[in-house]
Design a protein around this motif. Structure first.
Motif, PDB file in Angstrom:
ATOM      1  N   MET A  31      23.782  -4.874  12.375  1.00  0.00           N
ATOM      2  CA  MET A  31      22.351  -4.933  12.530  1.00  0.00           C
ATOM      3  C   MET A  31      21.946  -6.341  12.968  1.00  0.00           C
ATOM      4  SD  MET A  31      19.379  -4.318   9.692  1.00  0.00           S
ATOM      5  CE  MET A  31      18.399  -2.953  10.220  1.00  0.00           C
ATOM      6  N   VAL A  32      20.992  -6.420  13.864  1.00  0.00           N
ATOM      7  CA  VAL A  32      20.497  -7.688  14.357  1.00  0.00           C
ATOM      8  C   VAL A  32      19.529  -8.290  13.336  1.00  0.00           C
ATOM      9  CG1 VAL A  32      19.157  -8.764  16.202  1.00  0.00           C
ATOM     10  CG2 VAL A  32      20.731  -6.916  16.744  1.00  0.00           C
ATOM     11  N   ILE A  33      19.649  -9.582  13.122  1.00  0.00           N
ATOM     12  CA  ILE A  33      18.747 -10.266  12.193  1.00  0.00           C
ATOM     13  C   ILE A  33      17.402 -10.479  12.887  1.00  0.00           C
ATOM     14  CG2 ILE A  33      18.356 -12.403  10.900  1.00  0.00           C
ATOM     15  CD1 ILE A  33      21.442 -12.580  10.630  1.00  0.00           C
ATOM     16  N   ARG A  34      16.334 -10.069  12.213  1.00  0.00           N
ATOM     17  CA  ARG A  34      14.995 -10.208  12.780  1.00  0.00           C
ATOM     18  C   ARG A  34      14.665 -11.694  12.999  1.00  0.00           C
ATOM     19  NH1 ARG A  34      13.535  -7.289   7.936  1.00  0.00           N
ATOM     20  NH2 ARG A  34      11.792  -8.700   7.615  1.00  0.00           N
ATOM     21  N   GLN A  35      13.927 -11.966  14.076  1.00  0.00           N
ATOM     22  CA  GLN A  35      13.573 -13.342  14.393  1.00  0.00           C
ATOM     23  C   GLN A  35      12.728 -13.973  13.290  1.00  0.00           C
ATOM     24  OE1 GLN A  35      14.824 -15.205  16.959  1.00  0.00           O
ATOM     25  NE2 GLN A  35      13.877 -16.885  15.822  1.00  0.00           N
ATOM     26  N   LEU A  36      11.857 -13.197  12.683  1.00  0.00           N
ATOM     27  CA  LEU A  36      11.045 -13.719  11.585  1.00  0.00           C
ATOM     28  C   LEU A  36      11.948 -14.240  10.468  1.00  0.00           C
ATOM     29  CD1 LEU A  36       7.779 -12.680  10.146  1.00  0.00           C
ATOM     30  CD2 LEU A  36       9.704 -12.515   8.590  1.00  0.00           C
ATOM     31  N   ILE A  37      13.030 -13.543  10.191  1.00  0.00           N
ATOM     32  CA  ILE A  37      13.981 -13.975   9.156  1.00  0.00           C
ATOM     33  C   ILE A  37      14.665 -15.266   9.588  1.00  0.00           C
ATOM     34  CG2 ILE A  37      16.070 -13.370   7.858  1.00  0.00           C
ATOM     35  CD1 ILE A  37      13.588 -11.679   7.147  1.00  0.00           C
ATOM     36  N   ARG A  38      15.088 -15.321  10.838  1.00  0.00           N
ATOM     37  CA  ARG A  38      15.726 -16.549  11.337  1.00  0.00           C
ATOM     38  C   ARG A  38      14.786 -17.745  11.177  1.00  0.00           C
ATOM     39  NH1 ARG A  38      20.490 -15.566  13.807  1.00  0.00           N
ATOM     40  NH2 ARG A  38      20.824 -13.503  14.685  1.00  0.00           N
ATOM     41  N   ASP A  39      13.522 -17.532  11.512  1.00  0.00           N
ATOM     42  CA  ASP A  39      12.538 -18.605  11.385  1.00  0.00           C
ATOM     43  C   ASP A  39      12.252 -18.926   9.920  1.00  0.00           C
ATOM     44  OD1 ASP A  39      12.421 -18.791  14.124  1.00  0.00           O
ATOM     45  OD2 ASP A  39      10.498 -17.751  14.315  1.00  0.00           O
ATOM     46  N   ALA A  40      12.247 -17.924   9.061  1.00  0.00           N
ATOM     47  CA  ALA A  40      12.029 -18.161   7.628  1.00  0.00           C
ATOM     48  C   ALA A  40      13.125 -19.061   7.066  1.00  0.00           C
ATOM     49  CB  ALA A  40      11.975 -16.840   6.868  1.00  0.00           C
ATOM     50  N   PHE A  41      14.334 -18.913   7.567  1.00  0.00           N
ATOM     51  CA  PHE A  41      15.451 -19.716   7.078  1.00  0.00           C
ATOM     52  C   PHE A  41      15.423 -21.150   7.602  1.00  0.00           C
ATOM     53  CE2 PHE A  41      17.011 -15.989   5.105  1.00  0.00           C
ATOM     54  CZ  PHE A  41      17.950 -16.406   4.175  1.00  0.00           C
ATOM     55  N   LYS A  42      14.402 -21.491   8.370  1.00  0.00           N
ATOM     56  CA  LYS A  42      14.167 -22.879   8.778  1.00  0.00           C
ATOM     57  C   LYS A  42      13.253 -23.587   7.783  1.00  0.00           C
ATOM     58  CE  LYS A  42      14.711 -21.751  13.648  1.00  0.00           C
ATOM     59  NZ  LYS A  42      14.013 -21.585  14.938  1.00  0.00           N
ATOM     60  N   CYS A  43      12.779 -22.848   6.791  1.00  0.00           N
ATOM     61  CA  CYS A  43      11.885 -23.385   5.762  1.00  0.00           C
ATOM     62  C   CYS A  43      12.662 -23.540   4.461  1.00  0.00           C
ATOM     63  CB  CYS A  43      10.694 -22.439   5.532  1.00  0.00           C
ATOM     64  SG  CYS A  43       9.680 -22.154   6.979  1.00  0.00           S
ATOM     65  N   ASP A  44      12.836 -24.768   4.029  1.00  0.00           N
ATOM     66  CA  ASP A  44      13.614 -25.030   2.812  1.00  0.00           C
ATOM     67  C   ASP A  44      13.083 -24.263   1.605  1.00  0.00           C
ATOM     68  OD1 ASP A  44      15.216 -26.775   4.260  1.00  0.00           O
ATOM     69  OD2 ASP A  44      14.063 -28.541   3.692  1.00  0.00           O
ATOM     70  N   GLU A  45      11.765 -24.167   1.488  1.00  0.00           N
ATOM     71  CA  GLU A  45      11.169 -23.460   0.355  1.00  0.00           C
ATOM     72  C   GLU A  45      11.529 -21.974   0.366  1.00  0.00           C
ATOM     73  OE1 GLU A  45       8.958 -24.131  -2.439  1.00  0.00           O
ATOM     74  OE2 GLU A  45       9.954 -26.044  -2.142  1.00  0.00           O
ATOM     75  N   LEU A  46      11.536 -21.351   1.520  1.00  0.00           N
ATOM     76  CA  LEU A  46      11.891 -19.925   1.595  1.00  0.00           C
ATOM     77  C   LEU A  46      13.384 -19.722   1.368  1.00  0.00           C
ATOM     78  CD1 LEU A  46       9.593 -18.742   4.520  1.00  0.00           C
ATOM     79  CD2 LEU A  46       9.322 -18.311   2.073  1.00  0.00           C
ATOM     80  N   VAL A  47      14.198 -20.630   1.873  1.00  0.00           N
ATOM     81  CA  VAL A  47      15.644 -20.548   1.616  1.00  0.00           C
ATOM     82  C   VAL A  47      15.894 -20.622   0.114  1.00  0.00           C
ATOM     83  CG1 VAL A  47      17.874 -21.708   1.926  1.00  0.00           C
ATOM     84  CG2 VAL A  47      16.313 -21.454   3.872  1.00  0.00           C
ATOM     85  N   HIS A  48      15.211 -21.539  -0.560  1.00  0.00           N
ATOM     86  CA  HIS A  48      15.345 -21.644  -2.025  1.00  0.00           C
ATOM     87  C   HIS A  48      14.905 -20.340  -2.692  1.00  0.00           C
ATOM     88  CE1 HIS A  48      15.350 -23.482  -5.992  1.00  0.00           C
ATOM     89  NE2 HIS A  48      14.171 -22.910  -6.185  1.00  0.00           N
ATOM     90  N   GLN A  49      13.808 -19.776  -2.220  1.00  0.00           N
ATOM     91  CA  GLN A  49      13.317 -18.521  -2.782  1.00  0.00           C
ATOM     92  C   GLN A  49      14.374 -17.421  -2.658  1.00  0.00           C
ATOM     93  OE1 GLN A  49      10.284 -17.893  -4.351  1.00  0.00           O
ATOM     94  NE2 GLN A  49      11.072 -15.861  -4.787  1.00  0.00           N
TER      95      GLN A  49
END
Length: 104
Positions: free
Chosen positions: A1-19
């Protein structure tokens, strides 16, 4: 499955990665919190992730306020403030790209 672009962009945010990788794993919502798992998990809709980003932005803003009220302008303060401002910027960029345009 292809990773959604929104997810890729979310993983550029340290706070969301921590979440995803810490909070959601500890809460049993995810096993590892990696991009592929978040993208494939039906609970992690675009709306859910955007709401989480808004929540993390509010928390970051509160941390900045608290830091400004409780801390002298020393080296530790400046490092902490720089760190929080970086996280705030990451979230704002993410929300500006993916969130409702009239909200941000």
């Amino acid at each position: 499955m292809v990773i959604r672009q929104l997810i890729r962009d979310a993983f550029k945010c340290d706070e969301l990665v921590h979440q995803f990788k810490v909070v959601d794993v500890e809460d049993g919502l995810l096993k590892t919190g990696v991009e592929k798992e978040v993208s494939e998990n039906k609970l992690y809709t675009d709306r859910y992730i955007l709401e989480e980003a808004k929540n993390r932005l509010e928390l970051t803003n509160k941390k900045i306020e608290q830091l400004n009220e409780e801390t002298d302008n020393d080296a530790t303060y400046r490092i902490e403030l720089e760190f929080l401002e970086k996280e705030k910027h990451q979230l704002r960029v993410f929300l500006a790209k993916w969130g409702p345009k009239d909200t941000f």
